[in-house]
Motif scaffolding. Structure first.
Motif, PDB file in Angstrom:
ATOM      1  N   GLU A   1      35.622 -46.990  37.880  1.00 36.49           N
ATOM      2  CA  GLU A   1      34.811 -46.658  36.704  1.00 36.49           C
ATOM      3  C   GLU A   1      35.431 -45.604  35.813  1.00 36.49           C
ATOM      4  N   GLN A   2      36.769 -45.467  35.881  1.00 31.71           N
ATOM      5  CA  GLN A   2      37.397 -44.497  34.980  1.00 31.71           C
ATOM      6  C   GLN A   2      36.977 -44.801  33.564  1.00 31.71           C
ATOM      7  N   GLY A   3      36.733 -43.837  32.792  1.00 34.33           N
ATOM      8  CA  GLY A   3      36.267 -44.115  31.439  1.00 34.33           C
ATOM      9  C   GLY A   3      34.784 -43.897  31.299  1.00 34.33           C
ATOM     10  N   ALA A   4      34.004 -44.207  32.335  1.00 30.95           N
ATOM     11  CA  ALA A   4      32.564 -43.964  32.253  1.00 30.95           C
ATOM     12  C   ALA A   4      32.305 -42.469  32.346  1.00 30.95           C
ATOM     13  N   GLY A   5      31.173 -42.028  31.842  1.00 29.90           N
ATOM     14  CA  GLY A   5      30.834 -40.606  31.897  1.00 29.90           C
ATOM     15  C   GLY A   5      30.519 -40.184  33.325  1.00 29.90           C
ATOM     16  N   TRP A   6      30.789 -38.922  33.656  1.00 26.20           N
ATOM     17  CA  TRP A   6      30.625 -38.435  35.013  1.00 26.20           C
ATOM     18  C   TRP A   6      29.184 -38.565  35.504  1.00 26.20           C
ATOM     19  N   GLU A   7      28.247 -38.260  34.619  1.00 25.03           N
ATOM     20  CA  GLU A   7      26.836 -38.316  35.023  1.00 25.03           C
ATOM     21  C   GLU A   7      26.476 -39.699  35.537  1.00 25.03           C
ATOM     22  N   GLU A   8      26.958 -40.658  34.814  1.00 23.03           N
ATOM     23  CA  GLU A   8      26.653 -42.045  35.182  1.00 23.03           C
ATOM     24  C   GLU A   8      27.291 -42.396  36.523  1.00 23.03           C
ATOM     25  N   VAL A   9      28.562 -41.970  36.649  1.00 18.24           N
ATOM     26  CA  VAL A   9      29.269 -42.234  37.896  1.00 18.24           C
ATOM     27  C   VAL A   9      28.547 -41.564  39.057  1.00 18.24           C
ATOM     28  N   GLU A  10      28.174 -40.310  38.846  1.00 17.75           N
ATOM     29  CA  GLU A  10      27.514 -39.563  39.902  1.00 17.75           C
ATOM     30  C   GLU A  10      26.231 -40.258  40.339  1.00 17.75           C
ATOM     31  N   GLU A  11      25.462 -40.661  39.370  1.00 14.54           N
ATOM     32  CA  GLU A  11      24.228 -41.394  39.639  1.00 14.54           C
ATOM     33  C   GLU A  11      24.509 -42.598  40.528  1.00 14.54           C
TER      34      GLU A  11
END
Ligand SMILES: Nc1ncnc2c1ncn2[C@@H]1O[C@H](COP(=O)(O)OP(=O)(O)OP(=O)(O)O)[C@@H](O)[C@H]1O
Ligand SMILES: [Mg+2]
Lengths: 501, 304
Positions: free
Chosen positions: B104-114
């Motif tokens: 998911e490189q490119g996606a925002g961290w918050e989203e990844v964390e979720e």
């Protein structure tokens, strides 16, 4: 019921059981889910909620039998006369015990001695529970000779009752008749409904029982006789409770937990109990020490080694490196007085130290009375520590003149023969009450040992208050020891040994 | 306190002690009233049972049998030294998380964390599994005396509230209180707090009748007579002053061997040559062989 429970819990606490408030509440809860008239059910419910260690079961059992002795189906069998036997009715209950059948309390007293003997025989032969109970009540009424208010213990009455029953004779007759029946091929034809069957036996090809079968037959009857004995004890207890009240009786029966029994005043039964307690105790101690050692093994962080090692990860200190702590298992010399008064203490200490000998680099043991002998080899040659401790008593050569403790002589001989082997890695444990029958102390030996050894400790099984009184010369030695400890029971012994390692 | 009612509401599993005993027997476990009674109370009071006793007396088997008789799934946490939260409760699957982050490189961290702190990335271990199971389970925490004191505290927490809180996800609350059995060989004193929380069951060697029943049920092809003899000999051995008394597993091993050897009835000779299956120490075997062959005082007397 709740009242009884409160009194019971208080008694458990007085006996040394750590019953918390939550547990007492759990107990009350638990019995709410079970039929109150079922004494056995009440017993396991209380056991499960109040007793959290097997070592405490015996104390629980005694207290339970006293506090709940007036409940249960056996008691109902006594009929209307027995029903009053609660609290106030004490004299009545005891009176029934005195007469030779003329007290007239219930039809059971009308049986003749011959009838009683016949009932006893049948009850044992058929393993008839209710008949066993009846026989127990009758036998106590007739033979125990219980009188109200007499301050005698239950064992006295038990002895008087059993003496009159000739159980060994009954046993021989039971075995003999069963054998005859089986060998004649008529076994299994009798016995009323509900009676518990004996062993399934067949006379072999020779028409005889084998020695093993005889043994099993006899054991079965012995177990039944043991049950009768328990019934008799219970009946005596019921009467004592009726006479004196539960609280007073429980107090007179209260015994210390195995770990609190005084080494110097232990009875034979208590010694057996302690021997049983020492195995789990050493096992736990061993496990605890091993764990401690493992934790210690990790020394402090070795910064340089960590950095050096990090090079293999491209300089990231991924794996911390630790210093090795000094390997520092001490070497132990145990020097123990094994004369009569302190023999039990010496035995338990030797047992404990040898059972955890893997915690030390070396354990050497010496025992003395007025002479001294090394017994290390006995421990090395024996299969178990128990066996070794037993053999020490028989094989050690510890009498020099008269077999009365002479610390001065024993210690100076120790110093002459083995003093040279005590070095800076040695911890010396001296065990005894230092009661030396007014011989000279020769305390220079302890002073010398103190200078050579890493530590010199003295364990004394006497209460500290008695030290130095009479022929106790502990003070002469104490000044040269690194510590002198009172060690009167397994609990104190365990905590000292843990501290030592 | 927890959001779960720990005592009453739930439907009781058993209607009486006798029923527990009967049902256990149905699945091949023979209990006495004391044992069945404690299982019954465990259900009624919603409390774990701490089972202690010598080796091979049926501690582990009890939990398995309770699971079998209630049709529940058995979840087992085998304890060992060094067992920790990540093996007992849960652990994040960090490898899977790393992969996901890379994907998911490119996606925002918050989203990844979720994303990566969701149940998909959670490795559930026995305690959490037992708490979150929707179906009935029996939890067996075997040989609890082997864990460190800190891990014991963790167990206590779970067993007090029947809930587990996962910081990233929230709190998982049990939908039903599982029956819990902890076994201990008593190599270490457990903490007072844990013992206070549990019902205590001391398993001892069974009576002859019960041991005979166990032998009959577990040893195919054995006759009544041989089972009876086996149980009696073992009882007599346990009355001797031995270093180690035979356990139920050893009784069963011995009985199976006798059947394999085609023995119908044990005599002194058979006993002597097979005692090593029951006893471990040489001195015990010698003492037992001597005792079993000895016609003792009363039996020797010609009391006919
Ligand atoms: N009451 C019983 N009814 C039927 N089988 C039993 C009973 N008790 C024990 N067994 C049998 O005895 C054997 C040993 O039981 P188990 O493994 O549960 O012992 P344990 O107490 O857990 O021993 P350990 O302390 O070594 O773990 C098992 O094969 C089991 O089938
Ligand atoms: Mg097990």
């Amino acid at each position: 019921m709740l009242d009884v429970l409160t009194g019971f819990v208080a008694e458990l606490r007085r006996s040394g059981l750590p019953v918390s408030v939550t547990e007492a509440a759990d107990a009350a809860d638990a019995i709410g889910h079970l039929p109150l008239e079922d004494r056995q059910a009440i017993k396991y419910a209380l056991g499960a909620t109040l007793v959290k260690s097997s070592a405490h079961w015996r104390a629980f059992d005694t207290a339970f039998e006293v506090y709940f002795s007036l409940r249960g189906p056996q008691f109902d069998l006594v009929g209307p006369a027995g029903a009053e036997q609660d609290g106030e009715a004490a004299p009545e209950g005891a009176e029934r015990g005195r007469g030779e059948g003329d007290a007239g309390a219930g039809g059971l007293e009308m049986v003749s001695p011959e009838e009683l003997a016949a009932m006893l025989y049948r009850a044992l032969r058929d393993a008839d529970q209710s008949m066993l109970g009846a026989v127990a009540r009758l036998a106590v009424a007739r033979f125990a000779g219980m009188e109200p208010g007499r301050p005698v213990g239950g064992t006295y009455y038990l002895y008087r009752t059993l003496r009159n029953l000739d159980l060994e004779g009954v046993l021989a007759r039971l075995v003999g008749e069963a054998r005859a029946r089986i060998e004649a091929g008529t076994a299994g034809e009798d016995g009323p409904d509900g009676a518990r069957p004996g062993p399934i036996l067949r006379a072999g090809a020779l028409g005889r029982l084998t020695a093993l079968e005889e043994r099993l037959l006899e054991d079965e009857y012995r177990f039944r006789i043991e049950e009768l004995r328990r019934e008799i004890e219970a009946e005596i207890r019921r009467r004592l409770v009726a006479d004196r009240g539960a609280e007073a009786l429980a107090k007179s029966l209260r015994k210390p937990l195995p770990e609190d029994v005084d080494f110097m005043h232990a009875t034979r039964d208590e010694l057996v109990m302690m021997r049983r307690a020492i195995q789990p105790l050493t096992r736990k101690l061993q496990a605890r020490l091993a764990r401690k050692r493992r934790h210690l093994r990790r020394g402090s962080l070795d910064f340089r080694a960590t950095v050096r090692h990090s090079l293999s990860y491209g300089g990231v200190p991924a794996e911390p490196r630790f210093r090795h702590p000094r390997p520092s298992k001490p070497e132990i010399f145990v020097v123990a007085d094994i004369s009569g008064s302190v023999a039990a203490f010496a035995r338990f200490t030797l047992h404990l130290v040898h059972a955890i000998s893997s915690q030390f680099s070396k354990v050497r043991s010496f025992v003395f009375i007025d002479g001294i002998d090394e017994v290390t080899e006995i421990f090395e040659r024996s299969e178990t520590v128990t066996e070794a401790v037993h053999r020490v008593n028989q094989e050690a050569d510890v009498v020099w003149v008269d077999g009365h403790s002479d610390y001065g002589h024993a210690l100076s001989v120790f110093f002459q023969r083995w003093g040279g082997e005590v070095g800076p890695k040695t911890s010396v444990l001296l065990l005894g009450d230092a009661r030396s029958n007014y011989h000279t102390p020769e305390s220079w030996v302890v002073k010398e040992l103190g200078q050579r050894a890493r530590h010199v400790y003295w364990l004394n099984p006497e209460p500290e208050a008695y030290w130095g009184s009479g022929d106790s010369i502990i003070d002469h030695y104490a000044q040269f020891c690194d510590g002198v400890y009172e060690c009167r029971n397994l609990r104190q012994l365990e905590s000292f040994v843990e501290h030592l390692v | 306190m927890s959001s779960l009612d720990l005592s009453s509401n739930a439907e009781p599993r058993f209607s009486s002690v006798a029923e527990v005993r009967r049902d256990l027997e149905r699945v091949g476990y023979f209990a006495d009233d004391g044992l069945a009674g404690v299982v019954y109370l465990a259900d009624r009071l919603g409390k774990p049972v701490l089972v202690e006793g010598p080796a091979g007396t049926g501690k582990t088997e009890l939990a398995k049998s309770v699971a079998a008789m209630t049709g529940a799934r058995l979840i087992r946490l085998q304890c060992y030294e060094g067992l920790d939260e990540s093996k007992a409760l849960y652990e994040w699957n960090y490898k899977k998380q790393l992969l996901r982050i890379q994907v998911e490189q490119g996606a925002g961290w918050e989203e990844v964390e979720e994303n990566i702190f969701s149940e998909d990335f959670l490795l559930t271990r026995p305690l959490l599994e037992a708490i979150s199971a929707p179906e009935p389970v029996v939890l067996l925490i075997d040989e609890v005396d082997r864990v460190e004191i800190e891990t014991e505290a963790l167990l206590l927490e779970v067993l007090s509230d029947y809930q587990v809180s996962i910081p990233e996800l929230g709190t998982v609350v049990a939908s039903q209180i599982p029956l819990v059995f902890l076994t201990s060989n008593n190599t270490r004193e457990l903490s007072e707090a844990l013992k206070r929380r549990c019902l205590f069951l001391h398993l001892d060697y069974p009576s002859v009748e019960r041991e005979r029943a166990i032998v009959l049920a577990k040893v195919p092809g054995i006759t009544d007579q041989l089972a009876d003899q086996v149980a009696r000999i073992v009882r007599s051995l346990r009355a001797l002053d031995l270093k180690k008394h035979p356990s139920i597993s050893e009784t069963l091993d011995w009985a199976r061997t006798l059947v394999l050897l085609g023995i119908e009835s044990v005599d002194e000779e058979t006993a002597r040559s097979t005692l090593h299956l029951l006893l471990k120490y040489r001195s015990d075997i010698e003492l037992a062989a001597k005792e079993l062959a000895a016609a003792t005082s009363a039996a020797a007397e010609p009391g006919r």
